[in-house]
Design a protein around this motif. Sequence first.
Motif, PDB file in Angstrom:
ATOM      1  N   GLY A 164       0.789  -1.220   0.000  1.00 19.69           N
ATOM      2  CA  GLY A 164       0.000   0.000   0.000  1.00 19.69           C
ATOM      3  C   GLY A 164       0.821   1.270   0.000  1.00 19.69           C
ATOM      4  O   GLY A 164       2.051   1.248  -0.177  1.00 19.69           O
ATOM      5  N   PRO A 165       0.172   2.399   0.227  1.00 21.72           N
ATOM      6  CA  PRO A 165       0.843   3.695   0.133  1.00 21.72           C
ATOM      7  C   PRO A 165       1.982   3.862   1.135  1.00 21.72           C
ATOM      8  O   PRO A 165       1.911   3.425   2.269  1.00 21.72           O
ATOM      9  CB  PRO A 165      -0.297   4.683   0.437  1.00 21.72           C
ATOM     10  N   TYR A 166       3.037   4.494   0.656  1.00 25.66           N
ATOM     11  CA  TYR A 166       4.176   4.888   1.488  1.00 25.66           C
ATOM     12  C   TYR A 166       4.521   6.322   1.112  1.00 25.66           C
ATOM     13  O   TYR A 166       4.855   6.602  -0.048  1.00 25.66           O
ATOM     14  CB  TYR A 166       5.361   3.958   1.242  1.00 25.66           C
ATOM     15  N   VAL A 167       4.400   7.247   2.065  1.00 26.11           N
ATOM     16  CA  VAL A 167       4.737   8.645   1.825  1.00 26.11           C
ATOM     17  C   VAL A 167       6.262   8.767   1.861  1.00 26.11           C
ATOM     18  O   VAL A 167       6.895   8.514   2.892  1.00 26.11           O
ATOM     19  CB  VAL A 167       4.092   9.561   2.880  1.00 26.11           C
ATOM     20  N   LEU A 168       6.841   9.122   0.726  1.00 24.00           N
ATOM     21  CA  LEU A 168       8.301   9.169   0.608  1.00 24.00           C
ATOM     22  C   LEU A 168       8.889  10.253   1.507  1.00 24.00           C
ATOM     23  O   LEU A 168       8.218  11.217   1.871  1.00 24.00           O
ATOM     24  CB  LEU A 168       8.702   9.413  -0.850  1.00 24.00           C
ATOM     25  N   GLU A 169      10.168  10.108   1.840  1.00 19.26           N
ATOM     26  CA  GLU A 169      10.802  11.037   2.764  1.00 19.26           C
ATOM     27  C   GLU A 169      11.234  12.339   2.107  1.00 19.26           C
ATOM     28  O   GLU A 169      11.570  13.304   2.799  1.00 19.26           O
ATOM     29  CB  GLU A 169      11.994  10.362   3.442  1.00 19.26           C
ATOM     30  N   ASP A 170      11.244  12.410   0.783  1.00 14.54           N
ATOM     31  CA  ASP A 170      11.600  13.655   0.101  1.00 14.54           C
ATOM     32  C   ASP A 170      10.600  14.754   0.477  1.00 14.54           C
ATOM     33  O   ASP A 170       9.386  14.533   0.488  1.00 14.54           O
ATOM     34  CB  ASP A 170      11.593  13.445  -1.407  1.00 14.54           C
ATOM     35  N   ALA A 171      11.115  15.954   0.756  1.00 14.69           N
ATOM     36  CA  ALA A 171      10.279  17.031   1.283  1.00 14.69           C
ATOM     37  C   ALA A 171       9.249  17.544   0.291  1.00 14.69           C
ATOM     38  O   ALA A 171       8.177  18.009   0.682  1.00 14.69           O
ATOM     39  CB  ALA A 171      11.167  18.190   1.753  1.00 14.69           C
ATOM     40  N   ASP A 172       9.559  17.472  -1.006  1.00 17.35           N
ATOM     41  CA  ASP A 172       8.632  17.993  -2.013  1.00 17.35           C
ATOM     42  C   ASP A 172       8.998  17.414  -3.380  1.00 17.35           C
ATOM     43  O   ASP A 172       9.939  16.626  -3.506  1.00 17.35           O
ATOM     44  CB  ASP A 172       8.654  19.533  -2.050  1.00 17.35           C
TER      45      ASP A 172
END
Length: 419
Positions: A164-172
């Motif tokens: 499922g979804p994983y919010v990446l660590e890159d700020a933008d």
Amino acid sequence: MFDADHVRVRRIADKLVAVRSMPAASKAFGAEAHRFKLEPPLPEAMVAEFEERHEVALPKEFRLFVIELGNGGAGPGYGLRRLTVSCCAHRRSGHLTRPSPYRPGPRYLDDWEQRYESPPGPDRIFLPGTVEIAGHGCSLVTHLVVTGPARGRLINLDCEGPIGPYVLEDADFLAWYERWLDEAMAGYDIGWFGERLPLGEPALLTVLTDDGSPTRRVRAGESLLRLPAISDRAWAALAAAMSTDVDASVRAELWDLLRWQRHKHQRHLNNAEAIADDIALYARSCTPPDLKALDILCRLTLTDVLPELACQDSQRRRRAAYHFAQPWPGERDGSRSGLLDDAVTELLIDADALLRSHGVAAVRLLGLTHLHPRLREIQRTETDPWVRHHLDQILGEDPPQTWADLASAPPEMTEYPPF
């Protein structure tokens, strides 16, 4: 901040020119599709029209990229989607104004779709508040969050599976895109880009050994193995964590990673099956027993799952129910068949809709066709949309597909990677 973003845009433009002449980058995943060239940018008026039509404001870093650099083309996976096709297919009007529920942190796994999304149907809004940015093959995609708590961040997911979804660590968006260029130029493995933590080996080793999040420790291990080369120290740290991490799932996931990645790094993992047995023993000694670890190790049994289904803790029961709805080789006849029927029946009448949904899935996947009359009774009064979806799906099949149809034997454990 606006000027700083323009500086980043110009730096990205220079790197795009530079990467085209690098032999290593030409072999990067997806490079044949886009050759590190962007499509022409969009006029600001067209971007503003898109925002007005969808009643949203695009994250400023992405908006600047589309207006100043390009609308589609070079990017992670097989390239960036054009804004004009990033969210229109199979989407209802207003889907971008509805907030995405996903937050930074651990990956959403297993039954994430049933917990956070509406079931398939003509009125479905899937992955609301996001636009699709890139495809990585099959159903692996990257989305940009436009509305919601992770606004401006990128999300990776398998939109048709349990990953499922994983919010990446890159700020933008700009940070994500520039990291992709940097890693392509450095010869990193950039397949399904973003899964690797944006850190070098020393920092990754610190995360592996000291971070409080089990999922982040695993991701540090995976990130180390995605480096172009791995030091003896890093390999030793991975092997140690595989045997000593306090979390059984971390041990199991690192075992699985080292089992496959040893070929790439020309390393050895001796006695892999004996190590798996030791991890399984540890997983069963935990409270609660770590079903996820046992599943990764291919050592999960009905005996492990049934006590958890009877547990009073709702989250433990939910985890157990998810694992229950899968094949149990050699355990579906004789005395075990009665245990399966009893467990499924309890799930089908549970007050928790998610558990009822898993119960219906278990009937289908375990081939318990003799319970179909019971499902037809439930279908008359069931109101939960996901449970109804699964009921309609299984009762509409002719003949129903089961795990027995998909595989007559459990998957074999081999010593070679799946490629």
